[in-house]
Each structure stands twice: as structure tokens, then as C-alpha cells.
Design an enzyme around this catalytic site. Structure first.
Site: not given
Length: 793
Positions: A14, A121-122, A232, A260
Site C-alpha cells: 500500500g 484514506d488521504d 515511502d 505495509n
């Protein structure tokens, strides 16, 4: 295998950045089967048809690949969860969008997938006008669509929902009082599980107590999307440490836990191995402490990773032992940073380049239909760089061997966890912090105070430990470059290279500070050295101390490299430290150290060689072997050797940087002593050269006035010159050399530095510009040089 109450434990793909390849996922499934993990969630943020183009169905070729992946997961006893992220632009009240959403998920369902997830999300909390009119709240809109899709798919046993408020820190005003979460808990169908990341996006620890509140609000046990190893959000960090901070007893309070992990596939061996130990321990019905020991799990994972690292795998994993039976893997890069923050945040910069000239046989590059032609072409350059073996003086070293156990432990300790360094990294930071805080012990006069010899000796002992630790990292860098497992090298090289370079600067600076009987720090009374004004870096706290352990890891970027950087006087100048790695990795060992008088002959020979290469032939007027050295380096080496640094490798001197702290005072000293000696040594009318302008011109250098305008020296009181052999494969060591000199100048109060460059020297201009230098004068300061570049410190 799939049951409504089965604990889901495994991996969520993800992260932001390039998704893993199909073949990498197959190897992942093999690992998961070996380590007893049971669930894989497909949700890479940069898969266009997962997020940005979620409405589009898969092509026939994509269908076949996805079906094969679902079948591969099923054959290994894994639950394959397909996730879709429509939240960025879905119109919740649109029947058309709802139809497209059903069509997309029906297509995946027909491929054999029986578990799904909707991720919101986000995304922005705002709704369009039609949604505002149709729904009472943002949560109401999401719940309505989620419930509709859940029923449409036949209420599958595994159906996950990721809320927009997915951790405690994102809840407004709090978890228990969040209208959004209260609506989710009340209206979402009970068969739908809700994803949660903990108190933070990246939670240091999870405990039953921390989950009780959200479990009560959601009216169901949450499923943890665990970002402990997600990297990330920071292009300088990777996490090789064990699964930690989650007691096995959490299982009684959770629907599941999915990790993740790192964007780099090869970096996830230990995180997933130890996750498997965590899961298996509780499966065997043991108590928490007996069920999972971090140290035992890490040791077991290290032993197995050592076997993996001894395999002769190429980038793309073309060679594997027959017992694991994987297909070849294609590698990946990272996209550029973005400001989005997703369960673990932003993507990273790619390490590819289009300038490689190395050769690679076509059968060495694995095909990946999910990779575009352009991306393949760029990555092929990196493949070439890792396969390119040179025999020149500055080339790559051959002879590939597995990493030793001590080197692997060091590697893991340097890149441990987002909130915690390993022992070696902790000791390194503690020593550097102490050295900078006590560098007055080795200043010119102890900062005006008498320093006890015992304190000086203590400083030098600490410096010795720090220098040895830096050497260990340099040797590790060389070992990684020479390692037999090139797949691991491809994924981890940018990180170990970055740390090697940062420590190269830190080590050189400590050497410069503590050179025996040559105190480098100016005293309080010096017109340039001001302890209170110029040494704020000696009292600054580290990033973790400034921001506290509760801050998200991306608040202070860079990991160990970033913390070392911030302990240096020029630490806030990120352009001096953050650069892409070289195209051709080299295992050659480099060292930067203060100039010694014995270096003069070699430095003079080097600059003369560089001059002759540039001119193409030897100028009769400068046949004297010392002329170029005297002109380029002589005054600095004679009058201010304390700001002269030497770059050397295993074969000798290969570069130097010379600096002048105060050009005004230096010019006076030069006029008084150096120039008269040079005018005697090089008369303006040499014997036999009368009347030949071309012959006389070079020799006039020492017979002309060398003035700089006050407007320049007011802002840029210091000057530098950098020379390095062009055979250097890794030009980053030249950057480290220059950064070390800037560090020394800044430590003694310089507020700006300039250098002169020939207008035709495009490579040098580009190099300096990338390090923050800007053109400030052209032709005004010294016409024969042409361009003056400067930067503030």
C-alpha cells in the site's frame, strides 16, 4: 481457509512509489507461506487503476496477470484482498460512479478474488454540492457506498474499509468525540472490518489499552494497517529491523494486522520474517513473553537472510535455488517526492539515469509487462551500471563475496526502525554529539580557558571511536558493492552510499578539529570566530530530541544520515547532502583528511597534470614544474594550510580542496610575503622569451594586482578552490570534499564563500550550481578567470 473470524496477518502493498512486479509478488507469497502469514492486500497507490483511474477496467492482458496472481495466492493458502481507492474524485451520490465501481469489482471477483477493501484514506473531507444535498455528512456518504458494495458482492467474509480518519492523530476533535468515526461505527454494516493505524500514521507502539477506545467507537475490533516499516515518506531511510512494539496479546483485540513494508522489495526479508514469528508464536498458545521475543526473532531472521544474501542473484532475481522455485523478478525504482501522506506517506526519487554507457546482454534484463518501455529503458541503465566492471585506476572493484554476519548485523543496525536506531548507530550519534559539544577542548586556546590534559585525551579517545565507526561503515559500503547478491545491492545501495558520504564529511571534520597540536577552532576573541554566534551547532539537539518520540518520523527526515548531517555546522544545507547515487557504484575506499606538507609534491603533480590535459600540450612558458602548483595552490598551502584538505583513495591522492577564511587578511599576507617570492622565482621577462606575448602572459600572473571588490567580500569573505582527477567514477566524493571545507569555514564563522571558474568549464559550473553556488560576478573581480560563483553559509 477464509472465515469471518480468522485473524488476518500478512502484508499490504500500500505504499506510494512504483508497485512491485508480478514476479516479486510471487516470491513474496513464497515467503509468506514459509512464515505462516495468511493475507495479502493489493493496494499500491501508484497503480493507476487502483487509485487515479479506478473507474477503468483491466485489459485482457492485465486480467490474465491479475487472475494468475490471485490463483498463486490461493495455491499457497493466502487470502488475496483486492483494494480500490475511489475517494479522490468519486461522486458518492452519482449512480453512474456507483455502477462503474460495481463493474470494476465484479471484474475482479470474476477472476477468482473473494476478499475486497474500499480505501478512503488521504483524501479531502469536502464533498461536491450534489453529495452535500444527498448525504448528511462525509462519513454518511462513505458508509452508504461501502454498505451498497458489500451487499452487491454478496457480503464476502473479508471486506475491509479504510476511513479518512484512520489514526488517533487524524481524528477531530478526538477518537471518542469524532462525529466521523461515530457515524462509521454506528452505520457501517457489522460484517465490514475497519482499518486503523494506531495513535499515529506510523505508531511506535500498539497496546490493548490504546485500541480499546477506537474499538468502542467503531463497535468492532479494528484491523491494523501497520506502517512500522513503511519508508515511502523519506528517500534517505529504509527499515531493516524486526517487527517490534506490538505484543502478541493484541490479537484478542484485533480483526487482523497487515504490515505495509519498505518500497524496496529486498529490504523486507527481516520485517516479514519476524512478523511471521510474531504470528506463529501466539498461534502456538504461548504467553506473550514466551510467544515472541524480538531478539530471538531477529537472530533467526538474520540467519535465514544470511543464506539469502549468499545467493548469486542479479537485479531481477534471475538465479535462485531450485527449492524455492521462483520466477525471475524485475526491479523497481521510486517516483519523486510528493506532499501526500498515506499510511506511510510519500514516494521517493528514482535512482535511474539515461546517461549510462555500459553494456548488458539482452537476456540479463527480465521482461515485465507492467513496466512501460520508457521506464524499462531507464532501469536498463541501472542494470548496466551494476554489471559494468572497469579496470582503470578509479574503476569498480571485481570479486563478489557474501556479506559477513557482522556486516549484516551492522547493516540492520544502521537502518533499524523509524523511532529507533540500532546499537552501532546509537553509539555513533552519541560520540559525535559529545565531540561537537566539547570541541572547545581542542580549539586554538580552549576558548579562552585552560583545558585539562585529561579532557583533551578524553576527546581524542572519543574521536578515535567515532573515526573507527565511520571506517566500519565505509568498509560495509564496499562490501555491499562487492556482494554476490546483486538484487539486494540494487535496493539498498542508495542508502548505504548516502550514509557513507555523510560520514565521510563528518569523519573528515572531526579529523580537522582534532589534528594534533593544530587547534582548528578560533578563540572567542578572534574577529571571525565567535563561540556564541557561530557555534550554535554545538548546542543544538538532535532531531529526535527536538521533536520528541511522539512526532511522526517524517517530521525529521534523513534517518541516521540526516541526524549526522544536522550535527554538522552546514547541516541545514540539504543541497550539500541529498543527491542521487552514481551510475557506476564503486567499492573503492576514500578518505578526506587535513593537508600535510608531504602532500605538496603530489598535489602539485596532480594540478599540473590536470592543466596539461586541459591545454592538450605543454606550454613552454610554464615549463617550470612548480608553476601550475604555485599558481593554483601555492599561496593557500603556504599561508593557510589549516583550510587545505586532501582526498585520497587506496592508490593515493586524487583530489584536494583549499580554502581561505578571510580573503582580505590573506591578500595582505600574500602581498607581503608570497608574491615577492614568486616574482623572484618567475620573472616577468624570462630568458629567451623577450617580445613573445604568448610566452610572457602566464608569468604575469604573479606580477599583477589581485584585488576583489568590497561588495563581494562583504557577503562572501571566504574563498575556495577544488581540484580532483577526472577518473573518479563516484563524483560524490568531490562533493563530500567540498562540503567538508565548507563545514570547516562555517565552524570558524564564515558567512559566505566564493570561487572562480573559467566560463568555458561547464562541468565545474554545473557541479557548483547543484551545491548552491550562484553566479555573482562575471569579469569584474578577476577578468582572466571570468566567472565568480558564491554561496552563503
Amino acid at each position: 481457509m477464509e472465515g469471518r473470524h480468522e485473524f488476518l496477518c500478512g502484508v499490504v502493498e500500500g505504499f506510494y512509489g512504483r508497485p512491485w512486479s508480478m514476479e516479486q509478488r510471487k516470491v513474496l507469497f513464497q515467503w509468506m507461506q514459509m512464515w505462516s502469514l495468511n493475507t495479502y492486500l493489493y493496494g499500491p497507490k501508484d497503480d493507476l487503476k487502483h487509485r487515479l483511474l479506478w473507474r477503468e477496467v483491466y485489459s485482457a492482458e492485465e486480467e490474465a496477470q491479475l487472475k494468475a496472481l490471485v490463483s498463486e495466492a490461493e495455491s499457497r493458502g493466502l487470502t488475496f484482498v483486492y483494494a480500490l481507492s475511489p475517494g479522490q474524485d468519486i461522486v458518492f451520490s452519482s449512480s453512474c460512479d456507483l455502477t462503474l465501481l460495481k463493474r470494476k469489482l465484479r471484474q475482479v471477483s470474476d477472476l477468482g478474488c473473494q476478499a475486497f477493501a474500499l480505501l478512503f484514506d488521504d483524501i479531502d473531507h469536502s464533498m461536491c454540492q450534489s453529495d452535500t444535498e444527498a448525504f448528511s455528512s462525509f462519513a454518511h456518504a462513505q458508509v452508504t457506498v461501502a454498505n451498497e458494495i458489500f451487499r452487491f458482492l454478496g457480503e464476502p467474509p473479508v471486506f475491509l474499509f479504510c476511513p479518512t480518519e484512520y489514526c488517533s492523530s487524524l481524528c477531530t476533535p478526538s477518537v471518542s468525540k469524532s462525529p466521523y468515526l461515530l457515524t462509521i461505527g454506528e452505520d457501517l454494516l457489522p460484517g465490514i472490518s475497519v482499518i486503523w493505524t494506531g495513535n499515529k500514521v506510523i505508531s511506535r507502539e500498539l497496546s490493548p489499552e490504546s485500541l480499546a477506545e477506537v474499538q468502542s467507537v467503531l463497535r468492532r475490533p479494528p484491523l491494523i494497517w501497520d506502517n512500522l516499516h513503511a519508508n515511502d515518506y523519506d528517500s534517505r531511510r529504509v527499515f531493516l529491523g524486526p517487527f517490534k512494539g506490538r505484543p502478541p496479546g493484541l490479537r484478542a483485540h484485533l480483526r487482523g494486522l497487515l504490515l505495509n513494508p519498505n518500497c524496496e522489495f529486498e529490504a523486507n526479508f527481516i520485517p516479514l520474517h519476524t512478523l511471521g514469528s510474531w504470528y506463529k508464536g501466539k498461534e502456538e498458545g504461548k504467553g506473550d513473553e514466551e510467544a515472541y521475543s524480538v531478539d530471538r526473532a531477529l537472530s533467526a531472521a538474520l540467519q535465514d537472510w544470511m543464506k539469502e544474501l549468499s545467493l548469486p542473484l542479479q537485479p531481477g532475481r534471475q538465479v535462485r535455488p531450485t527449492d524455492l522455485k521462483p520466477s525471475t523478478l524485475s526491479v523497481k525504482s521510486k517516483s519523486s517526492d510528493s506532499s501526500d501522506n498515506q499510511h506511510g506517506a510519500q514516494p521517493k526519487c528514482p535512482i535511474t539515469s539515461s546517461q549510462s554507457t555500459g553494456a548488458l546482454a539482452s537476456d540479463e534484463i527480465p521482461a515485465d509487462p507492467f513496466m512501460s518501455h520508457d521506464l524499462k529503458a531507464g532501469e536498463n541503465q541501472v542494470f548496466r551500471s551494476f554489471s559494468h566492471e572497469k579496470t582503470s585506476r578509479r574503476g569498480l572493484c571485481s570479486g563478489r563475496v557474501p556479506l559477513s554476519e557482522s556486516q549484516v548485523r551492522l547493516l540492520v543496525g544502521l537502518y533499524y526502525l523509524p523511532h529507533e536506531h540500532g546499537p552501532h548507530a546509537q553509539n555513533l550519534l552519541q560520540d559525535l554529539t559529545w565531540l561537537k559539544g566539547n570541541c572547545h577542548c581542542v580549539s586554538v586556546n580552549g576558548n579562552g580557558k585552560k583545558v585539562a590534559p585529561q579532557k583533551v585525551e578524553e576527546w581524542r579517545e572519543c574521536a578515535g571511536r567515532f573515526l573507527a565507526a565511520c571506517d566500519d561503515v565505509a568498509l560495509l559500503h564496499s562490501a555491499v558493492v562487492n556482494s554476490i547478491n546483486r538484487a539486494v545491492l540494487y535496493d539498498l545501495y542508495p542508502y548505504i552510499w548516502d550514509l557513507r558520504n555523510t560520514l565521510l564529511v563528518a569523519k573528515a571534520f572531526i579529523c580537522w578539529l582534532g589534528e594534533e597540536d593544530k587547534g582548528r577552532i578560533l578563540s572567542e576573541g578572534s574577529p571571525l570566530g565567535s563561540w556564541k554566534n557561530c557555534f550554535h551547532w554545538c548546542g543544538a539537539s538532535s532531531g529526535a530530541e527536538l521533536h520528541g518520540v511522539e512526532a511522526e518520523p517524517w517530521v525529521f527526515k534523513g534517518g541516521l544520515s540526516g541526524e549526522v548531517q544536522m550535527l554538522l555546522p552546514v547541516g541545514t544545507s540539504s543541497e550539500l547532502f541529498s543527491h542521487p547515487p552514481p551510475l557506476f557504484p564503486t567499492s573503492r575506499l576514500y578518505n578526506i583528511r587535513p593537508f600535510q606538507q608531504k602532500d605538496k609534491v603530489e598535489l602539485y603533480r596532480m594540478v599540473r597534470q590536470l592543466y596539461q590535459r586541459g591545454k592538450g600540450s605543454q606550454d613552454a612558458a610554464i615549463s617550470h614544474p612548480d608553476f601550475i602548483g604555485d599558481r593554483c595552490l601555492g599561496a593557500s598551502l603556504a599561508l593557510c594550510p589549516e583550510y587545505s584538505l586532501v582526498l585520497e583513495d587506496e592508490l593515493g591522492v586524487c583530489g584536494c580542496a583549499v580554502g581561505i577564511l578571510d580573503v582580505r587578511s590573506f591578500a595582505k599576507r600574500c602581498q607581503a610575503t608570497w608574491l615577492p617570492a614568486m616574482r623572484d622565482k618567475y620573472p616577468s621577462r624570462p630568458h629567451g622569451a623577450s617580445g613573445h606575448t604568448a610566452t610572457k602572459e602566464p608569468l604575469l600572473y604573479f606580477h599583477e594586482e589581485q584585488d576583489y571588490p568590497d561588495s563581494l567580500l562583504y557577503h562572501f569573505p571566504s574563498q575556495l578552490r577544488l581540484e580532483a582527477l577526472p577518473e573518479l567514477v563516484d563524483c560524490s566524493v568531490s562533493r563530500s570534499l567540498l562540503t567538508t571545507l565548507l563545514t570547516a569555514l562555517k565552524a570558524n564563522g564564515s558567512q559566505g564563500v566564493f570561487c572562480e571558474v573559467q566560463p568555458t568549464d561547464g562541468l565545474r559550473m554545473e557541479f557548483l550550481t547543484k551545491l548552491g553556488f550562484l553566479e555573482i560576478l562575471r569579469g569584474e573581480a578577476r577578468p582572466r578567470e571570468g566567472v565568480v560563483l558564491g554561496r552563503l553559509l
